[in-house]
Design a protein around this motif. Sequence first.
Motif, short mmCIF file in Angstrom:
data_model
loop_
_atom_site.label_atom_id
_atom_site.label_comp_id
_atom_site.label_asym_id
_atom_site.label_seq_id
_atom_site.Cartn_x
_atom_site.Cartn_y
_atom_site.Cartn_z
N ASP A 26 0.83 -1.20 0.00
CA ASP A 26 0.00 0.00 0.00
C ASP A 26 0.87 1.26 0.00
N TRP A 27 0.65 2.14 -0.97
CA TRP A 27 1.45 3.37 -1.09
C TRP A 27 0.50 4.57 -1.15
N ILE A 28 0.67 5.47 -0.20
CA ILE A 28 -0.08 6.73 -0.17
C ILE A 28 0.95 7.85 -0.10
N PRO A 29 1.12 8.62 -1.16
CA PRO A 29 2.15 9.67 -1.15
C PRO A 29 1.94 10.66 -0.01
N ASP A 30 3.05 11.03 0.64
CA ASP A 30 2.99 12.03 1.69
C ASP A 30 2.54 13.37 1.11
N ALA A 31 1.65 14.06 1.81
CA ALA A 31 1.10 15.31 1.30
C ALA A 31 2.17 16.38 1.11
N ASN A 32 3.21 16.37 1.95
CA ASN A 32 4.25 17.39 1.86
C ASN A 32 5.43 16.97 1.00
N ASP A 33 5.64 15.68 0.88
CA ASP A 33 6.75 15.17 0.08
C ASP A 33 6.28 13.91 -0.64
N PRO A 34 5.76 14.05 -1.87
CA PRO A 34 5.18 12.90 -2.58
C PRO A 34 6.19 11.84 -2.98
N THR A 35 7.49 12.09 -2.76
CA THR A 35 8.49 11.05 -3.03
C THR A 35 8.55 10.04 -1.89
N GLY A 76 6.36 7.79 1.28
CA GLY A 76 5.06 7.28 1.69
C GLY A 76 4.53 8.02 2.89
N GLY A 77 3.27 8.38 2.83
CA GLY A 77 2.64 9.08 3.94
C GLY A 77 1.92 8.13 4.86
N PRO A 78 1.14 8.65 5.80
CA PRO A 78 0.37 7.83 6.73
C PRO A 78 -0.51 6.83 5.98
N GLY A 79 -0.48 5.59 6.44
CA GLY A 79 -1.26 4.53 5.80
C GLY A 79 -0.47 3.70 4.82
N SER A 80 0.73 4.17 4.42
CA SER A 80 1.56 3.37 3.53
C SER A 80 2.09 2.15 4.28
N ASP A 81 2.23 1.06 3.56
CA ASP A 81 2.63 -0.20 4.19
C ASP A 81 3.32 -1.04 3.12
N ILE A 82 4.65 -0.99 3.09
CA ILE A 82 5.41 -1.64 2.03
C ILE A 82 6.28 -2.75 2.62
N GLN A 83 6.22 -3.94 2.00
CA GLN A 83 7.07 -5.06 2.35
C GLN A 83 7.82 -5.56 1.12
N GLY A 114 -8.51 2.17 -5.32
CA GLY A 114 -9.24 3.24 -4.65
C GLY A 114 -8.40 4.50 -4.64
N ASP A 115 -8.17 5.05 -3.44
CA ASP A 115 -7.41 6.29 -3.31
C ASP A 115 -5.93 6.08 -3.05
N MET A 116 -5.48 4.81 -3.06
CA MET A 116 -4.06 4.55 -2.87
C MET A 116 -3.53 3.82 -4.10
#
Length: 302
Positions: A90-99, A101-108, A135-137
């Motif tokens: 799950d990848w949700i770009p950070d609002a301040n730095d889209p490079t 992952g922001g809250p909710g991102s979960d990468i393995q 969806g939105d991610m």
Amino acid sequence: MNHNVILTCAVTGAGDTTAKHPGVPVTPKQIAEACIEAAKAGASVAHIHVRDPETGGISHDLAHFREVMERVREADTDIVMNITAGGGGDWIPDANDPTRGGPGSDIQTPAERHAPVAELLPELCTLDCGSLNFGDMVYINPADWLREHARLVQAAGVKPELECFDLGHVWFARQLQEEGLIDGDPLYQLCLGIPWGAEADTETMTTMRNKLPVNANWAAFGIGRHQMPMVAQAMLLGGHARVGLEDNLYLDKGVLASNGQLVEKAASIINHLGGRVMTPAETRAHLKLRHPATGQTMEGDA
């Protein structure tokens, strides 16, 4: 039409559904009980995620997977077990730095995703076959990660269920087979209705089915209100089916369901169309799965 249907129950998933339905299984004990409930209702296969028992959110904890598997295997009701190996994308770009992952991102990594499968050796595990605007991610699954993951599953001797959320995923799954990374007759799961992947309708399912290898076994599911129509449609087009609280929370409009009720409703549809649900033993034989007790590959057909 397929008259002998493998019916999977996806009992909990990892989505934010616990706030919408208090009966969504959360603890390992609840998830195991849901698998047993599905088996008693007539399901062939239980597909499992695990959750954080405190928050109900996503978990990849091997101990939780182990507890679920042990509780189900110790029960007196048989069912084929299918562990998810598709978490951690799950990848949700950070609002301040889209490079980042922001809250909710979960990468393995592929190895981390595979760890419960390597340790517990279920009969089946999922192998999600591409990235997707989910969806939105964004669900992240690069091609080289998939090749690495397919090799790990192959080395473990577990049969992968090739989850395809769009037509390009079917294409890449065929490529894995051509590269020798999928053993035996492949098993596909056509995942329909997730924004913004393949739509849950007859035209889409037919198109995806027509792109499968000639030796493929396949199933399909739809989410939400599309769940039961896609059970019937998959059977009519020659495939197998999946239901469960991972994909749909309701038995009827406004009526919350249990996993057992969804299995019973799907089995009734299959029966009324002139088919039957395959037992776990028949499913192992049909898909040539390794038996959990003996370790031997089952042969034969239903």
